[in-house]
Enzyme design. Structure first.
Site, PDB file in Angstrom:
ATOM      1  N   LYS A 124       0.812  -1.224   0.000  1.00  0.00           N
ATOM      2  CA  LYS A 124       0.000   0.000   0.000  1.00  0.00           C
ATOM      3  C   LYS A 124       0.840   1.267   0.000  1.00  0.00           C
ATOM      4  O   LYS A 124       2.040   1.245   0.258  1.00  0.00           O
ATOM      5  CB  LYS A 124      -0.989  -0.036   1.158  1.00  0.00           C
ATOM      6  CG  LYS A 124      -2.141  -0.992   0.814  1.00  0.00           C
ATOM      7  CD  LYS A 124      -3.378  -0.790   1.609  1.00  0.00           C
ATOM      8  CE  LYS A 124      -4.473  -1.701   1.033  1.00  0.00           C
ATOM      9  NZ  LYS A 124      -5.456  -2.065   2.036  1.00  0.00           N
TER      10      LYS A 124
ATOM     11  N   ARG B 244      -4.119  -9.936   4.591  1.00  0.00           N
ATOM     12  CA  ARG B 244      -4.528  -9.947   3.180  1.00  0.00           C
ATOM     13  C   ARG B 244      -3.334  -9.476   2.359  1.00  0.00           C
ATOM     14  O   ARG B 244      -2.931  -8.323   2.468  1.00  0.00           O
ATOM     15  CB  ARG B 244      -5.724  -9.007   2.992  1.00  0.00           C
ATOM     16  CG  ARG B 244      -6.240  -8.933   1.563  1.00  0.00           C
ATOM     17  CD  ARG B 244      -7.405  -7.942   1.489  1.00  0.00           C
ATOM     18  NE  ARG B 244      -7.968  -7.881   0.160  1.00  0.00           N
ATOM     19  CZ  ARG B 244      -7.482  -7.146  -0.828  1.00  0.00           C
ATOM     20  NH1 ARG B 244      -6.406  -6.413  -0.655  1.00  0.00           N
ATOM     21  NH2 ARG B 244      -8.075  -7.149  -2.008  1.00  0.00           N
TER      22      ARG B 244
HETATM   23  N1  HH2 Z   1      -7.564  -3.440   0.650  1.00  0.00           N
HETATM   24  C1  HH2 Z   1      -7.903  -3.402  -0.653  1.00  0.00           C
HETATM   25  C2  HH2 Z   1      -9.020  -4.110  -1.107  1.00  0.00           C
HETATM   26  N2  HH2 Z   1      -9.748  -4.881  -0.270  1.00  0.00           N
HETATM   27  N3  HH2 Z   1     -10.135  -5.741   1.903  1.00  0.00           N
HETATM   28  C3  HH2 Z   1      -9.817  -5.814   3.210  1.00  0.00           C
HETATM   29  N4  HH2 Z   1     -10.527  -6.590   4.045  1.00  0.00           N
HETATM   30  N5  HH2 Z   1      -8.749  -5.113   3.717  1.00  0.00           N
HETATM   31  C4  HH2 Z   1      -7.981  -4.305   2.929  1.00  0.00           C
HETATM   32  O1  HH2 Z   1      -7.040  -3.653   3.459  1.00  0.00           O
HETATM   33  C5  HH2 Z   1      -8.293  -4.207   1.527  1.00  0.00           C
HETATM   34  C6  HH2 Z   1      -9.408  -4.950   1.049  1.00  0.00           C
HETATM   35  C7  HH2 Z   1      -7.092  -2.611  -1.630  1.00  0.00           C
HETATM   36  O2  HH2 Z   1      -6.033  -3.389  -2.164  1.00  0.00           O
HETATM   37  P1  HH2 Z   1      -6.030  -4.159  -3.622  1.00  0.00           P
HETATM   38  O3  HH2 Z   1      -7.057  -5.222  -3.652  1.00  0.00           O
HETATM   39  O4  HH2 Z   1      -4.698  -4.621  -3.934  1.00  0.00           O
HETATM   40  O5  HH2 Z   1      -6.344  -3.065  -4.660  1.00  0.00           O
HETATM   41  P2  HH2 Z   1      -7.683  -2.666  -5.386  1.00  0.00           P
HETATM   42  O6  HH2 Z   1      -8.653  -2.209  -4.381  1.00  0.00           O
HETATM   43  O7  HH2 Z   1      -7.222  -1.559  -6.283  1.00  0.00           O
HETATM   44  O8  HH2 Z   1      -8.215  -3.853  -6.093  1.00  0.00           O
END
Ligand code: HH2
Length: 288
Positions: free
Chosen positions: A231, A265
């Site tokens: 992040k 995660r």
């Molecule tokens: N962060 C993201 C998405 N979903 N869910 C939970 N429970 N906790 C988190 O910190 C979290 C989440 C964002 O990360 P990422 O999936 O890599 O990116 P994007 O939202 O752009 O798909």
């Protein structure tokens, strides 16, 4: 005095954390999106996403989180139909022979319904029921698990000017209310986990404090899931793009485990598995 273990029920499968020596579970991230910040577009194709999911399980993922709508700061919302078109083929392929429990990263009750009807095990709601209890009611109907994430604002605006008068009390209080709403909607208490929402309406400093003080959320009596992987707070500290945030991710994950996180995660499952294994061995070593 013996303490009760922490439990997460996922439709017939159960994760149990020993109160003295809890084993951290890893949730592997599968983004079926063209624009996710960490791996945007790489697994947009169905077969590539399924291959990636299986590779994450082989690396040691205990749970998969499949998302078809990016929630990155400033991301574009997608319709429920578009989200389902991306998500369901990947889910269908994986659920034919589920390699491990599968969570679906969605905020939309209709997408959750379609996924749970096919057999998905958990819904991961990054808004923590901000739109009301409908999503929780769907989880209750299927006996599915629900992850409640703290978010201040919406993905479009959340990083504009995050502000808290009392960060820990506000995050904990909002999650406690979301847990109460989920339980009133019929979600089984042991099927709920909570997440401080790293990067969701937080400054770098807010994220660091939340990682350091995961124990504040453990007081809610639910497993705590934390998602620091790649992040932007790591990018801000190190001046590095998302592809070069592995070491920062490992440090954040180890710190979160030391502070009491139950589930991480992550995108880099194999590397995090190794780092956490060593951190847990040190935690569990004799004092002298
Ligand atoms: N962060 C993201 C998405 N979903 N869910 C939970 N429970 N906790 C988190 O910190 C979290 C989440 C964002 O990360 P990422 O999936 O890599 O990116 P994007 O939202 O752009 O798909």
């Amino acid at each position: 005095m013996t303490m009760d273990p922490t439990i997460l029920r996922l439709r017939g499968q159960t994760f149990t954390w020993d109160p003295v020596r809890p084993r951290t579970r890893l949730m592997g991230v599968v983004n079926v999106t063209p624009d996710s910040f960490a791996d945007g577009g790489r697994f947009f194709d169905r077969d590539a996403a399924v291959r990636h999911a299986r590779a994450l399980v082989a690396e040691g993922a205990d749970l998969l989180d499949i998302g078809a709508e990016s929630t990155r700061p400033g991301s574009r919302p997608v319709s429920a139909a578009e989200e389902q078109d991306r998500l369901l083929p990947v889910l269908d392929a994986l659920l034919k022979e589920p390699p491990c429990p599968i969570s679906v990263d969605t905020t939309k009750p209709e997408v959750a319904e379609a996924a749970l009807a096919r057999g998905a095990h958990m819904v991961n709601d990054v808004t923590g029921l901000a739109a009301g209890p409908a999503l929780a009611a769907v989880c209750a109907r299927y006996g599915a698990a629900l992850c409640l994430v703290h978010m201040q604002g919406t993905p479009a605006t959340m990083q504009a000017a995050p502000h808290y008068d009392n960060l820990l009390a506000e995050v904990r209080g909002r999650l406690a209310r979301a847990v109460a709403a989920a339980e009133s909607a019929g979600v089984v208490p042991e099927a709920i986990c909570v997440d401080p929402g790293i990067g969701f309406g937080k400054t770098v400093e807010h994220n660091l404090t939340l990682l350091k003080r995961v124990d504040v959320l453990a007081g809610l009596g639910k497993p705590v899931l934390v998602g620091p992987s790649r992040k932007s707070f790591i990018g801000a500290l190190l001046g590095l793009p998302s592809a070069e945030r592995l070491e920062g991710t490992l440090a954040a994950c180890v710190a979160a485990v030391q502070a009491g996180a139950h589930i991480l995660r992550v995108h880099d499952v194999a590397a995090v598995r190794r780092a956490v294994r060593v951190a847990e061995a040190i935690r569990d070593a004799p004092e002298a």
